[in-house]
Design a protein around this motif. Structure first.
Motif, PDB file in Angstrom:
ATOM      1  N   PRO A 157    -128.574 -39.123  53.180  1.00  0.00           N
ATOM      2  CA  PRO A 157    -128.787 -39.677  54.515  1.00  0.00           C
ATOM      3  C   PRO A 157    -127.931 -38.989  55.574  1.00  0.00           C
ATOM      4  O   PRO A 157    -127.024 -38.232  55.240  1.00  0.00           O
ATOM      5  N   ASP A 158    -128.236 -39.286  56.783  1.00  0.00           N
ATOM      6  CA  ASP A 158    -127.573 -38.609  57.892  1.00  0.00           C
ATOM      7  C   ASP A 158    -127.015 -39.631  58.884  1.00  0.00           C
ATOM      8  O   ASP A 158    -127.544 -39.770  59.978  1.00  0.00           O
ATOM      9  N   PRO A 159    -125.932 -40.309  58.478  1.00  0.00           N
ATOM     10  CA  PRO A 159    -125.269 -41.174  59.464  1.00  0.00           C
ATOM     11  C   PRO A 159    -124.735 -40.307  60.588  1.00  0.00           C
ATOM     12  O   PRO A 159    -124.064 -39.311  60.337  1.00  0.00           O
ATOM     13  N   GLY A 160    -125.005 -40.630  61.779  1.00  0.00           N
ATOM     14  CA  GLY A 160    -124.666 -39.759  62.890  1.00  0.00           C
ATOM     15  C   GLY A 160    -123.189 -39.456  63.016  1.00  0.00           C
ATOM     16  O   GLY A 160    -122.822 -38.446  63.603  1.00  0.00           O
ATOM     17  N   TYR A 161    -122.329 -40.295  62.432  1.00  0.00           N
ATOM     18  CA  TYR A 161    -120.886 -40.105  62.597  1.00  0.00           C
ATOM     19  C   TYR A 161    -120.265 -39.376  61.406  1.00  0.00           C
ATOM     20  O   TYR A 161    -119.051 -39.272  61.313  1.00  0.00           O
ATOM     21  N   CYS A 162    -121.093 -38.888  60.471  1.00  0.00           N
ATOM     22  CA  CYS A 162    -120.590 -38.180  59.297  1.00  0.00           C
ATOM     23  C   CYS A 162    -121.040 -36.726  59.306  1.00  0.00           C
ATOM     24  O   CYS A 162    -122.101 -36.410  59.820  1.00  0.00           O
ATOM     25  N   ARG A 163    -120.222 -35.857  58.713  1.00  0.00           N
ATOM     26  CA  ARG A 163    -120.567 -34.468  58.550  1.00  0.00           C
ATOM     27  C   ARG A 163    -120.286 -34.046  57.111  1.00  0.00           C
ATOM     28  O   ARG A 163    -119.236 -34.359  56.560  1.00  0.00           O
ATOM     29  N   TYR A 164    -121.217 -33.292  56.534  1.00  0.00           N
ATOM     30  CA  TYR A 164    -121.094 -32.841  55.153  1.00  0.00           C
ATOM     31  C   TYR A 164    -120.411 -31.478  55.055  1.00  0.00           C
ATOM     32  O   TYR A 164    -120.608 -30.628  55.924  1.00  0.00           O
ATOM     33  N   ASP A 165    -119.642 -31.260  54.016  1.00  0.00           N
ATOM     34  CA  ASP A 165    -119.273 -29.913  53.587  1.00  0.00           C
ATOM     35  C   ASP A 165    -120.442 -29.379  52.770  1.00  0.00           C
ATOM     36  O   ASP A 165    -120.923 -30.064  51.868  1.00  0.00           O
ATOM     37  N   MET A 166    -120.895 -28.168  53.073  1.00  0.00           N
ATOM     38  CA  MET A 166    -122.075 -27.641  52.378  1.00  0.00           C
ATOM     39  C   MET A 166    -121.866 -26.185  51.989  1.00  0.00           C
ATOM     40  O   MET A 166    -121.160 -25.456  52.681  1.00  0.00           O
ATOM     41  N   SER A 167    -122.479 -25.817  50.881  1.00  0.00           N
ATOM     42  CA  SER A 167    -122.309 -24.461  50.340  1.00  0.00           C
ATOM     43  C   SER A 167    -123.636 -23.918  49.849  1.00  0.00           C
ATOM     44  O   SER A 167    -124.544 -24.683  49.512  1.00  0.00           O
ATOM     45  N   TRP A 168    -123.700 -22.599  49.767  1.00  0.00           N
ATOM     46  CA  TRP A 168    -124.828 -21.911  49.144  1.00  0.00           C
ATOM     47  C   TRP A 168    -124.332 -21.171  47.909  1.00  0.00           C
ATOM     48  O   TRP A 168    -123.278 -20.520  47.937  1.00  0.00           O
ATOM     49  N   PHE A 169    -125.124 -21.253  46.855  1.00  0.00           N
ATOM     50  CA  PHE A 169    -124.871 -20.518  45.624  1.00  0.00           C
ATOM     51  C   PHE A 169    -126.139 -19.758  45.259  1.00  0.00           C
ATOM     52  O   PHE A 169    -127.247 -20.152  45.624  1.00  0.00           O
ATOM     53  N   ARG A 170    -125.968 -18.677  44.526  1.00  0.00           N
ATOM     54  CA  ARG A 170    -127.109 -17.885  44.065  1.00  0.00           C
ATOM     55  C   ARG A 170    -127.041 -17.762  42.546  1.00  0.00           C
ATOM     56  O   ARG A 170    -125.975 -17.516  41.974  1.00  0.00           O
ATOM     57  N   GLN A 171    -128.188 -17.884  41.922  1.00  0.00           N
ATOM     58  CA  GLN A 171    -128.273 -17.677  40.477  1.00  0.00           C
ATOM     59  C   GLN A 171    -129.381 -16.699  40.170  1.00  0.00           C
ATOM     60  O   GLN A 171    -130.563 -16.995  40.380  1.00  0.00           O
ATOM     61  N   ALA A 172    -129.004 -15.523  39.722  1.00  0.00           N
ATOM     62  CA  ALA A 172    -129.983 -14.539  39.282  1.00  0.00           C
ATOM     63  C   ALA A 172    -130.408 -14.866  37.852  1.00  0.00           C
ATOM     64  O   ALA A 172    -129.674 -15.526  37.109  1.00  0.00           O
ATOM     65  N   ARG A 173    -131.553 -14.392  37.469  1.00  0.00           N
ATOM     66  CA  ARG A 173    -132.096 -14.702  36.145  1.00  0.00           C
ATOM     67  C   ARG A 173    -131.128 -14.243  35.064  1.00  0.00           C
ATOM     68  O   ARG A 173    -130.678 -13.103  35.051  1.00  0.00           O
ATOM     69  N   GLY A 174    -130.785 -15.139  34.187  1.00  0.00           N
ATOM     70  CA  GLY A 174    -129.903 -14.804  33.077  1.00  0.00           C
ATOM     71  C   GLY A 174    -128.429 -14.740  33.421  1.00  0.00           C
ATOM     72  O   GLY A 174    -127.622 -14.353  32.573  1.00  0.00           O
ATOM     73  N   GLN A 175    -128.099 -15.091  34.659  1.00  0.00           N
ATOM     74  CA  GLN A 175    -126.705 -15.006  35.078  1.00  0.00           C
ATOM     75  C   GLN A 175    -126.202 -16.382  35.530  1.00  0.00           C
ATOM     76  O   GLN A 175    -126.977 -17.306  35.739  1.00  0.00           O
ATOM     77  N   GLU A 176    -124.888 -16.473  35.684  1.00  0.00           N
ATOM     78  CA  GLU A 176    -124.288 -17.718  36.139  1.00  0.00           C
ATOM     79  C   GLU A 176    -124.530 -17.911  37.632  1.00  0.00           C
ATOM     80  O   GLU A 176    -124.755 -16.946  38.370  1.00  0.00           O
ATOM     81  N   ARG A 177    -124.457 -19.163  38.032  1.00  0.00           N
ATOM     82  CA  ARG A 177    -124.573 -19.483  39.440  1.00  0.00           C
ATOM     83  C   ARG A 177    -123.284 -19.044  40.142  1.00  0.00           C
ATOM     84  O   ARG A 177    -122.182 -19.357  39.680  1.00  0.00           O
ATOM     85  N   MET A 178    -123.436 -18.329  41.270  1.00  0.00           N
ATOM     86  CA  MET A 178    -122.277 -17.769  41.942  1.00  0.00           C
ATOM     87  C   MET A 178    -122.225 -18.193  43.401  1.00  0.00           C
ATOM     88  O   MET A 178    -123.265 -18.314  44.061  1.00  0.00           O
ATOM     89  N   PHE A 179    -121.018 -18.353  43.891  1.00  0.00           N
ATOM     90  CA  PHE A 179    -120.789 -18.765  45.275  1.00  0.00           C
ATOM     91  C   PHE A 179    -121.266 -17.682  46.247  1.00  0.00           C
ATOM     92  O   PHE A 179    -121.019 -16.482  46.029  1.00  0.00           O
ATOM     93  N   VAL A 180    -121.923 -18.098  47.323  1.00  0.00           N
ATOM     94  CA  VAL A 180    -122.351 -17.187  48.372  1.00  0.00           C
ATOM     95  C   VAL A 180    -121.604 -17.469  49.674  1.00  0.00           C
ATOM     96  O   VAL A 180    -120.998 -16.572  50.260  1.00  0.00           O
ATOM     97  N   SER A 181    -121.673 -18.718  50.132  1.00  0.00           N
ATOM     98  CA  SER A 181    -121.077 -19.045  51.425  1.00  0.00           C
ATOM     99  C   SER A 181    -120.913 -20.552  51.528  1.00  0.00           C
ATOM    100  O   SER A 181    -121.599 -21.306  50.829  1.00  0.00           O
ATOM    101  N   SER A 182    -120.010 -20.984  52.419  1.00  0.00           N
ATOM    102  CA  SER A 182    -119.811 -22.413  52.635  1.00  0.00           C
ATOM    103  C   SER A 182    -119.417 -22.661  54.086  1.00  0.00           C
ATOM    104  O   SER A 182    -118.940 -21.768  54.790  1.00  0.00           O
ATOM    105  N   ILE A 183    -119.651 -23.898  54.504  1.00  0.00           N
ATOM    106  CA  ILE A 183    -119.216 -24.342  55.818  1.00  0.00           C
ATOM    107  C   ILE A 183    -118.708 -25.768  55.673  1.00  0.00           C
ATOM    108  O   ILE A 183    -119.373 -26.621  55.079  1.00  0.00           O
ATOM    109  N   SER A 184    -117.508 -26.001  56.197  1.00  0.00           N
ATOM    110  CA  SER A 184    -116.901 -27.315  56.058  1.00  0.00           C
ATOM    111  C   SER A 184    -117.406 -28.248  57.155  1.00  0.00           C
ATOM    112  O   SER A 184    -118.070 -27.816  58.107  1.00  0.00           O
ATOM    113  N   SER A 185    -117.048 -29.518  57.003  1.00  0.00           N
ATOM    114  CA  SER A 185    -117.485 -30.512  57.978  1.00  0.00           C
ATOM    115  C   SER A 185    -116.938 -30.217  59.375  1.00  0.00           C
ATOM    116  O   SER A 185    -117.525 -30.639  60.371  1.00  0.00           O
ATOM    117  N   ASP A 186    -115.818 -29.475  59.431  1.00  0.00           N
ATOM    118  CA  ASP A 186    -115.262 -29.133  60.749  1.00  0.00           C
ATOM    119  C   ASP A 186    -115.578 -27.688  61.137  1.00  0.00           C
ATOM    120  O   ASP A 186    -114.974 -27.144  62.058  1.00  0.00           O
TER     121      ASP A 186
END
Length: 124
Positions: A26-55
């Motif tokens: 949900p999206d309470p107007g007074y809250c902000r999420y920390d969010m990240s992107w990860f990539r997983q290539a075939r046969g490989q582990e999921r790896m960090f790509v980028s993130s953005i914090s709530s601030d």
């Protein structure tokens, strides 16, 4: 229950660009999420790509620094975008969006929710 949804995956040629989007609800107007992107290539582990914090602090893996830009959407506070430029075949994979939690005022709520992923394929 937090839901994460990703959009924007596609097939492009090397050197091209794509824009991925991710929305947390949900999206309470007074809250902000920390969010990240990860990539997983075939046969490989999921790896960090980028993130953005709530601030608004951003972070990138060395492999995408200078080519990818993560940002919070101006019109939807709990939506983020990942602008991907100068794409390379090694950027190919399933891209997953994740939230580690959200800040509501002075209160932090810890989560660990993933989206279903969106496929990016870069051909040489």
């Amino acid at each position: 229950q937090v839901q994460i949804m990703e959009f924007g995956g596609d097939s492009v040629e090397a050197g091209g660009s794509l824009r991925l989007s991710c929305t947390a609800s949900p999206d309470p107007g007074y809250c902000r999420y920390d969010m990240s992107w990860f990539r997983q290539a075939r046969g490989q582990e999921r790896m960090f790509v980028s993130s953005i914090s709530s601030d608004g602090k951003t972070s990138y893996s060395d492999s995408v620094k200078g080519r990818f830009t993560i940002s919070q959407d101006d019109n939807a506070e709990n939506s983020i975008s990942l602008e991907m430029n100068s794409l390379k075949p090694e950027d190919t994979g399933m891209y997953y969006c994740k939230t580690d939690g959200r800040r509501c005022g002075n209160t932090w709520y810890t989560y660990n929710y993933w989206g279903q992923g969106t496929q990016v394929t870069v051909s040489s």
